[in-house]
Write an enzyme that holds these catalytic residues in place. Structure first.
Site, PDB file in Angstrom:
ATOM      1  N   HIS A 220     -12.480  58.562 -47.914  1.00 41.12           N
ATOM      2  CA  HIS A 220     -12.117  57.281 -48.521  1.00 41.12           C
ATOM      3  C   HIS A 220     -12.376  57.231 -50.024  1.00 41.12           C
ATOM      4  CE1 HIS A 220     -10.169  53.522 -48.495  1.00 41.12           C
ATOM      5  NE2 HIS A 220     -11.055  53.149 -49.385  1.00 41.12           N
ATOM      6  N   TYR A 224     -10.082  56.586 -54.321  1.00 37.36           N
ATOM      7  CA  TYR A 224     -10.389  55.967 -55.630  1.00 37.36           C
ATOM      8  C   TYR A 224     -10.435  57.025 -56.727  1.00 37.36           C
ATOM      9  CZ  TYR A 224     -10.890  52.101 -52.601  1.00 37.36           C
ATOM     10  OH  TYR A 224     -10.598  51.164 -51.655  1.00 37.36           O
ATOM     11  N   HIS A 371       1.332  52.277 -45.693  1.00 34.89           N
ATOM     12  CA  HIS A 371       0.245  51.853 -46.599  1.00 34.89           C
ATOM     13  C   HIS A 371       0.017  52.896 -47.693  1.00 34.89           C
ATOM     14  CE1 HIS A 371      -3.787  50.867 -48.025  1.00 34.89           C
ATOM     15  NE2 HIS A 371      -4.254  51.996 -47.529  1.00 34.89           N
ATOM     16  N   PHE A 372      -0.112  54.164 -47.300  1.00 31.59           N
ATOM     17  CA  PHE A 372      -0.571  55.093 -48.353  1.00 31.59           C
ATOM     18  C   PHE A 372       0.537  55.570 -49.278  1.00 31.59           C
ATOM     19  CE2 PHE A 372      -0.824  58.298 -44.733  1.00 31.59           C
ATOM     20  CZ  PHE A 372       0.121  59.185 -45.197  1.00 31.59           C
ATOM     21  N   HIS A 373       1.803  55.383 -48.875  1.00 36.41           N
ATOM     22  CA  HIS A 373       2.829  55.721 -49.875  1.00 36.41           C
ATOM     23  C   HIS A 373       2.916  54.642 -50.948  1.00 36.41           C
ATOM     24  CE1 HIS A 373       3.935  58.884 -47.060  1.00 36.41           C
ATOM     25  NE2 HIS A 373       4.511  59.455 -48.093  1.00 36.41           N
ATOM     26  N   ARG A 434       2.209  57.774 -36.012  1.00 38.92           N
ATOM     27  CA  ARG A 434       2.417  58.622 -37.181  1.00 38.92           C
ATOM     28  C   ARG A 434       2.315  60.079 -36.717  1.00 38.92           C
ATOM     29  NH1 ARG A 434      -3.362  58.404 -40.520  1.00 38.92           N
ATOM     30  NH2 ARG A 434      -2.348  59.976 -41.785  1.00 38.92           N
ATOM     31  N   ARG A 435       2.565  61.019 -37.623  1.00 41.73           N
ATOM     32  CA  ARG A 435       2.367  62.448 -37.356  1.00 41.73           C
ATOM     33  C   ARG A 435       3.018  62.902 -36.052  1.00 41.73           C
ATOM     34  NH1 ARG A 435      -4.002  63.249 -39.241  1.00 41.73           N
ATOM     35  NH2 ARG A 435      -3.483  63.608 -41.396  1.00 41.73           N
TER      36      ARG A 435
HETATM   37 FE1  HAS Z   1      -6.290  52.798 -47.903  1.00 38.96          FE
HETATM   38  C1  HAS Z   1      -5.989  54.454 -44.893  1.00 38.96           C
HETATM   39  C2  HAS Z   1      -8.146  50.353 -46.426  1.00 38.96           C
HETATM   40  C3  HAS Z   1      -6.708  51.221 -50.950  1.00 38.96           C
HETATM   41  C4  HAS Z   1      -4.969  55.546 -49.493  1.00 38.96           C
HETATM   42  N1  HAS Z   1      -5.596  54.640 -47.297  1.00 38.96           N
HETATM   43  C5  HAS Z   1      -5.536  55.107 -46.020  1.00 38.96           C
HETATM   44  C6  HAS Z   1      -4.956  56.427 -46.019  1.00 38.96           C
HETATM   45  C7  HAS Z   1      -4.709  56.747 -47.336  1.00 38.96           C
HETATM   46  C8  HAS Z   1      -5.104  55.606 -48.132  1.00 38.96           C
HETATM   47  C9  HAS Z   1      -4.143  58.056 -47.852  1.00 38.96           C
HETATM   48  O1  HAS Z   1      -9.698  49.998 -43.823  1.00 38.96           O
HETATM   49  C10 HAS Z   1      -4.644  57.267 -44.789  1.00 38.96           C
HETATM   50  C11 HAS Z   1      -5.706  58.257 -44.486  1.00 38.96           C
HETATM   51  C12 HAS Z   1      -5.301  59.078 -43.280  1.00 38.96           C
HETATM   52  O2  HAS Z   1      -4.562  60.060 -43.453  1.00 38.96           O
HETATM   53  O3  HAS Z   1      -5.683  58.724 -42.164  1.00 38.96           O
HETATM   54  N2  HAS Z   1      -7.203  51.082 -48.546  1.00 38.96           N
HETATM   55  C13 HAS Z   1      -7.877  50.217 -47.774  1.00 38.96           C
HETATM   56  C14 HAS Z   1      -8.343  49.090 -48.586  1.00 38.96           C
HETATM   57  C15 HAS Z   1      -7.933  49.346 -49.863  1.00 38.96           C
HETATM   58  C16 HAS Z   1      -7.233  50.605 -49.828  1.00 38.96           C
HETATM   59  C17 HAS Z   1      -9.106  47.894 -48.129  1.00 38.96           C
HETATM   60  N3  HAS Z   1      -5.903  53.268 -49.839  1.00 38.96           N
HETATM   61  C18 HAS Z   1      -6.177  52.500 -50.939  1.00 38.96           C
HETATM   62  C19 HAS Z   1      -5.826  53.204 -52.125  1.00 38.96           C
HETATM   63  C20 HAS Z   1      -5.337  54.435 -51.730  1.00 38.96           C
HETATM   64  C21 HAS Z   1      -5.388  54.450 -50.287  1.00 38.96           C
HETATM   65  C22 HAS Z   1      -6.001  52.655 -53.529  1.00 38.96           C
HETATM   66  C23 HAS Z   1      -4.849  55.572 -52.533  1.00 38.96           C
HETATM   67  C24 HAS Z   1      -4.798  55.628 -53.846  1.00 38.96           C
HETATM   68  N4  HAS Z   1      -6.923  52.465 -46.016  1.00 38.96           N
HETATM   69  C25 HAS Z   1      -7.725  51.436 -45.641  1.00 38.96           C
HETATM   70  C26 HAS Z   1      -8.102  51.625 -44.228  1.00 38.96           C
HETATM   71  C27 HAS Z   1      -7.498  52.803 -43.788  1.00 38.96           C
HETATM   72  C28 HAS Z   1      -6.758  53.297 -44.934  1.00 38.96           C
HETATM   73  C29 HAS Z   1      -8.955  50.768 -43.388  1.00 38.96           C
HETATM   74  C30 HAS Z   1      -7.621  53.447 -42.411  1.00 38.96           C
HETATM   75  C31 HAS Z   1      -6.535  53.006 -41.544  1.00 38.96           C
HETATM   76  C32 HAS Z   1      -6.523  53.741 -40.218  1.00 38.96           C
HETATM   77  O4  HAS Z   1      -6.733  53.078 -39.209  1.00 38.96           O
HETATM   78  O5  HAS Z   1      -6.295  54.964 -40.164  1.00 38.96           O
HETATM   79  C33 HAS Z   1      -8.235  48.465 -51.078  1.00 38.96           C
HETATM   80  O6  HAS Z   1      -8.866  49.226 -52.072  1.00 38.96           O
HETATM   81  C34 HAS Z   1      -6.990  47.814 -51.606  1.00 38.96           C
HETATM   82  C35 HAS Z   1      -7.290  46.784 -52.668  1.00 38.96           C
HETATM   83  C36 HAS Z   1      -6.081  46.494 -53.476  1.00 38.96           C
HETATM   84  C37 HAS Z   1      -5.646  45.288 -53.818  1.00 38.96           C
HETATM   85  C38 HAS Z   1      -4.391  45.144 -54.639  1.00 38.96           C
HETATM   86  C39 HAS Z   1      -4.672  44.743 -56.088  1.00 38.96           C
HETATM   87  C40 HAS Z   1      -3.414  44.748 -56.882  1.00 38.96           C
HETATM   88  C41 HAS Z   1      -3.309  45.199 -58.173  1.00 38.96           C
HETATM   89  C42 HAS Z   1      -1.968  45.167 -58.845  1.00 38.96           C
HETATM   90  C43 HAS Z   1      -1.789  43.878 -59.593  1.00 38.96           C
HETATM   91  C44 HAS Z   1      -0.403  43.809 -60.144  1.00 38.96           C
HETATM   92  C45 HAS Z   1      -0.077  43.159 -61.261  1.00 38.96           C
HETATM   93  C46 HAS Z   1       1.341  43.244 -61.718  1.00 38.96           C
HETATM   94  C47 HAS Z   1      -1.048  42.419 -62.093  1.00 38.96           C
HETATM   95  C48 HAS Z   1      -6.372  44.066 -53.401  1.00 38.96           C
HETATM   96  C49 HAS Z   1      -4.454  45.696 -58.947  1.00 38.96           C
HETATM   97  C50 HAS Z   1       1.932  41.896 -61.900  1.00 38.96           C
HETATM   98  C51 HAS Z   1       3.257  42.096 -62.544  1.00 38.96           C
HETATM   99  C52 HAS Z   1       3.798  41.195 -63.387  1.00 38.96           C
HETATM  100  C53 HAS Z   1       5.069  41.516 -64.033  1.00 38.96           C
HETATM  101  C54 HAS Z   1       3.157  39.918 -63.699  1.00 38.96           C
END
Ligand code: HAS
Length: 554
Positions: A220, A224, A371-373, A434-435
Site C-alpha cells: 500500500h 504513495y 480503481h487503480f487505473h 479480476r485477473r
Molecule cells: Fe488504492 C487497491 C484504498 C489511493 C492504487 N489501490 C489498490 C490497488 C492499487 C491501488 C494498484 O482500502 C490494487 C492492488 C492489487 O493489485 O490488489 N486507495 C485506497 C484509498 C486511497 C487509495 C482509501 N490507490 C490509491 C492511489 C493509488 C492506488 C493513490 C496509486 C497511485 N486501494 C484501496 C483499497 C484497496 C486498494 C482498500 C484494496 C481493495 C481490494 O479489496 O483489493 C486514498 O488515498 C484515495 C484518496 C484520494 C482522494 C481524491 C482527492 C482528489 C484530488 C484531486 C483534486 C482535483 C482537483 C481538480 C482539485 C480523496 C487530490 C479540480 C479541477 C478543476 C478544473 C477545478
C-alpha cells in the site's frame, strides 16, 4: 541551477528505460482488455490463458514497478539538485541505475521465458524462478542507493544551512523516499528471508499468509511512492503553469508529513478477506486508511483554490467563470489537471474499497482494476508522461515535437480511462472477477459482455493515447534543440499565495521526528498482526507454477 551533463543524460536514461517498459507493458494491457471482451484470436496468434497470465505479469511488473521506479528516481534527482542547489554523488547515481537495470533485466527474462508467471503481487505458493526474486531485489536495492544519495545531499545541505526551512519541493522528495524506504523493508524481508531460499530449494516450505502480509506492508505505501512525485508536480509546478500561485504552502507541508504517518500502517486493507488476522486489527487499519485519504482531501481543496486563483488572475469571474479561463489548451496543464480530475473518481473508489464491509462486494472483482487505473494509471503515470515532456525541455532545450498532439494525448487518455474504469467497475459490482480470461469463460451474460466491450473501447482509446505519446516523445528526443544548451535548469517552481514563514513550527521540518512516529505506528499496528498470522497460519510445502510442465520451473 547548473545541472551537469552526466546527470541530465542519466535522467534521460531513467526516462528511456521507463518508457520502454511502459511501451511493452501497455501493449500487453491492450491484449488483456481485448481478451476479456472475447477478442483473443488474431489469425494464428491466440492470446490463450497461458499468455493471459504471462502478459498480466508483464503488464503489472513493467508498468507499475519498472516504469514508475525509473521515472521517479530520475525526476527526483533533478528536483533535489535544483531545490537544494547541491550536487548528488555521481558514482552513486551510476551504481543505482545499473543495479536497477540489472534487476529489471533478470526479472524480465524470467517473465518473458514464462518462468515467473506469478503476477506483480507474486503471492506464494505461486513460485517464480529465483532470477525473478533476485531481479526484484536488485531493483529495490538500486532505488535504496538513490535514497542514500539524496539523503547524503540533504544532510550536507542541512549542515550548510542551519536553521533554514527545507525547500517545499524537497519536502516532497524526502517524503517520497521515507515512505518508500520504510515500505520496502517489508518486501525485502519477504523476498530475502523467505522467497529466494524457497525458490532455490534451500528451504522447502513457505507461509503464504505471512508472505502476503509482508507484501502488503510494502504494497500500500507503494501507491504513495507513485502518487507523491505527481503531487510534487501538482503542488509546486502546476499553479505556475496555470498562471497563478500555490494557495497554501504550509498546508502542502502538513499534507506531505501526514503521508509519512498514515501511508504505512494500512496494508491490511488489501487483506480484509484473508484468514489469520483478527477483525479488530483489520478494523483499526480500515480506520487508518480513512486517515490516509485526509491529506488527499486537503490536497483537493488546496489545489482547487490555487486553480481558482489562477483562473481569476486570468480574468475569470463569477462562481465558475474562472474554470473557463484556465489554459486548457496547454499540454502541461491538460496533462496534469486531466489526471487530477480522474483522481477524484479514483479517490472516491478508494474510499469505497477501504470501507471494511463494502470491500467484501468489490474485493478481487473488476472494480479494483477500475480503481487503480484511475489512480496509479492516470494520476501518477499520466503526470509522469507530462513531466517527461517538461524535462526534455528543461534539460535538453527540446520542446515537444507537437504540443497539439501532447494535449490530444492527455484528453484522449482521460476519456479512455473513464470509459474503461466505468465498464470495469460496473462489472465488478456484478461480481465479475479480476485477473481472469473472461473471453474464455462460459458464464458471462449479455449485459456483462456489453460492459466488457465498453471497457475494451476505453482500453483501446487509452492505448491509442499512449501510442501518440510514444511517437511524440521519440520525435522530441531526436529533434534539434529549440533553445541553446545553457546547462542552467530552472524547473520554475511556483510561488505561494500563503508562503511558509520563518515562524513555522520547527517540528514540521523535523523529519527524524516523523520517521520515529511512523516507525512506532508501524510497530503498534503490525506487531499484533504478525503475532496473529504466525499463530494461526502454517508453512506449507506446496509450490505452484501453473504453466510449466510438471511444475518444474528450474
Ligand atoms: Fe488504492 C487497491 C484504498 C489511493 C492504487 N489501490 C489498490 C490497488 C492499487 C491501488 C494498484 O482500502 C490494487 C492492488 C492489487 O493489485 O490488489 N486507495 C485506497 C484509498 C486511497 C487509495 C482509501 N490507490 C490509491 C492511489 C493509488 C492506488 C493513490 C496509486 C497511485 N486501494 C484501496 C483499497 C484497496 C486498494 C482498500 C484494496 C481493495 C481490494 O479489496 O483489493 C486514498 O488515498 C484515495 C484518496 C484520494 C482522494 C481524491 C482527492 C482528489 C484530488 C484531486 C483534486 C482535483 C482537483 C481538480 C482539485 C480523496 C487530490 C479540480 C479541477 C478543476 C478544473 C477545478
Amino acid at each position: 541551477m547548473r545541472i551537469e551533463r552526466y546527470l541530465r543524460n542519466m535522467t534521460l536514461w531513467h526516462m528511456l528505460v521507463g518508457v520502454l517498459a511502459l511501451a511493452t507493458g501497455v501493449t500487453y494491457g491492450l491484449f488483456q482488455v481485448l481478451a476479456r471482451a472475447g477478442i483473443y484470436k488474431y489469425g494464428i496468434f491466440t492470446y490463450d490463458t497461458k499468455l493471459y497470465y504471462q502478459g498480466l505479469t508483464l503488464h503489472g511488473v513493467l508498468n507499475a514497478i519498472v516504469f514508475t521506479t525509473f521515472f521517479i528516481v530520475g525526476f527526483l534527482y533533478i528536483v533535489t539538485e535544483v531545490s537544494l542547489k547541491r550536487k548528488l554523488n555521481r558514482w552513486l547515481v551510476h551504481l543505482s541505475f545499473w543495479t536497477m537495470l540489472l534487476g529489471t533485466l533478470l526479472a524480465s527474462w524470467a517473465i518473458f521465458t514464462n518462468k515467473a508467471t506469478v503476477l506483480y503481487t507474486f503471492y506464494p505458493p505461486l513460485q517464480a524462478h529465483p532470477a525473478f526474486y533476485v531481479g526484484a531485489t536488485l531493483i529495490i536495492v538500486g532505488s535504496w542507493i538513490a535514497v542514500l544519495n539524496t539523503t547524503l545531499a540533504f544532510l550536507a545541505w542541512r549542515r550548510e544551512n542551519p536553521g533554514k526551512l527545507t525547500p517545499p519541493p524537497m519536502v516532497a522528495v524526502l517524503t517520497t523516499y521515507i515512505v518508500w524506504f520504510l515500505a520496502t523493508i517489508g518486501v525485502a524481508i519477504e523476498v530475502l528471508v523467505f522467497l529466494i531460499p524457497w525458490s532455490l530449494g534451500i528451504v522447502k516450505v513457505v507461509n503464504p499468509e505471512l508472505a502476503r502480509t509482508l507484501f502488503w506492508w510494502f504494497g500500500h505505501p507503494l501507491v504513495y511512492f507513485w502518487l507523491l512525485p505527481a503531487y510534487l508536480a501538482w503542488y509546486f509546478m502546476l499553479p505556475r503553469i496555470a498562471g497563478g500561485k500555490l494557495y497554501s504552502e504550509p498546508m502542502a507541508r502538513v499534507v506531505f508529513i501526514m503521508f509519512i504517518l498514515f501511508s504505512l500502517p494500512v496494508g491490511t486493507h488489501h487483506q480484509f478477506s484473508d484468514p489469520g488476522i483478527s477483525s479488530t486489527w483489520k478494523a483499526i487499519q480500515a480506520f487508518l486508511t480513512f486517515m490516509v485519504a485526509v491529506p488527499s482531501l486537503l490536497t483537493a481543496f488546496n489545489l482547487a483554490a490555487s486553480l481558482e486563483y489562477a483562473g481569476r488572475v486570468r480574468g475569470g469571474e463569477g462562481l465558475f467563470g474562472w474554470i473557463r479561463t484556465l489554459p486548457w489548451k496547454d499540454y502541461r496543464f491538460a496533462g496534469m489537471v486531466g489526471p487530477m480530475i480522474v483522481f477524484i473518481f479514483g479517490g472516491i473508489s478508494g474510499i469505497v474499497n477501504a470501507s471494511y464491509s463494502v470491500n467484501q462486494v468489490v474485493h478481487n472483482t473488476s472494480w479494483i482494476p477500475g480503481h487503480f487505473h484511475m489512480t496509479v494509471g492516470t494520476a501518477a503515470a499520466m503526470t509522469f508522461l507530462t513531466l517527461s515532456y517538461i524535462l526534455m525541455e528543461k534539460l535538453f532545450g527540446k520542446r515537444p515535437w507537437s504540443k497539439t498532439w501532447a494535449t490530444i494525448h492527455a484528453y484522449l487518455w482521460v476519456v479512455g480511462v473513464l470509459i474503461f474504469a466505468w465498464g470495469m467497475m460496473q462489472l465488478g459490482r456484478a461480481g465479475i472477477p479480476r485477473r481472469t480470461h473472461l473471453g474464455l469463460s462460459p458464464y458471462m451474460n449479455l449485459e456483462e459482455k456489453v460492459l466488457m466491450g465498453i471497457a475494451a473501447v476505453g482500453g483501446t482509446l487509452m492505448f491509442t493515447a499512449v501510442l501518440i505519446y510514444f511517437v511524440n516523445f521519440l520525435m522530441t528526443l531526436f529533434k534539434r534543440p529549440d533553445v541553446p544548451d545553457t546547462e542552467e535548469v530552472d524547473l520554475e517552481f511556483t510561488e505561494a499565495y500563503h508562503p511558509e514563514r520563518e515562524d513555522l513550527p520547527r517540528s514540521l521540518d523535523n523529519f527524524k521526528l516523523w520517521i520515529a512516529v511512523a516507525v512506532l505506528l508501524l510497530i503498534i499496528t503490525y506487531g499484533p498482526i504478525f503475532y496473529d498470522v504466525l499463530k494461526a497460519t502454517y508453512f506449507v510445502p506446496n509450490a505452484f507454477s501453473p504453466f510449466n510442465p510438471l511444475n518444474l520451473i528450474k
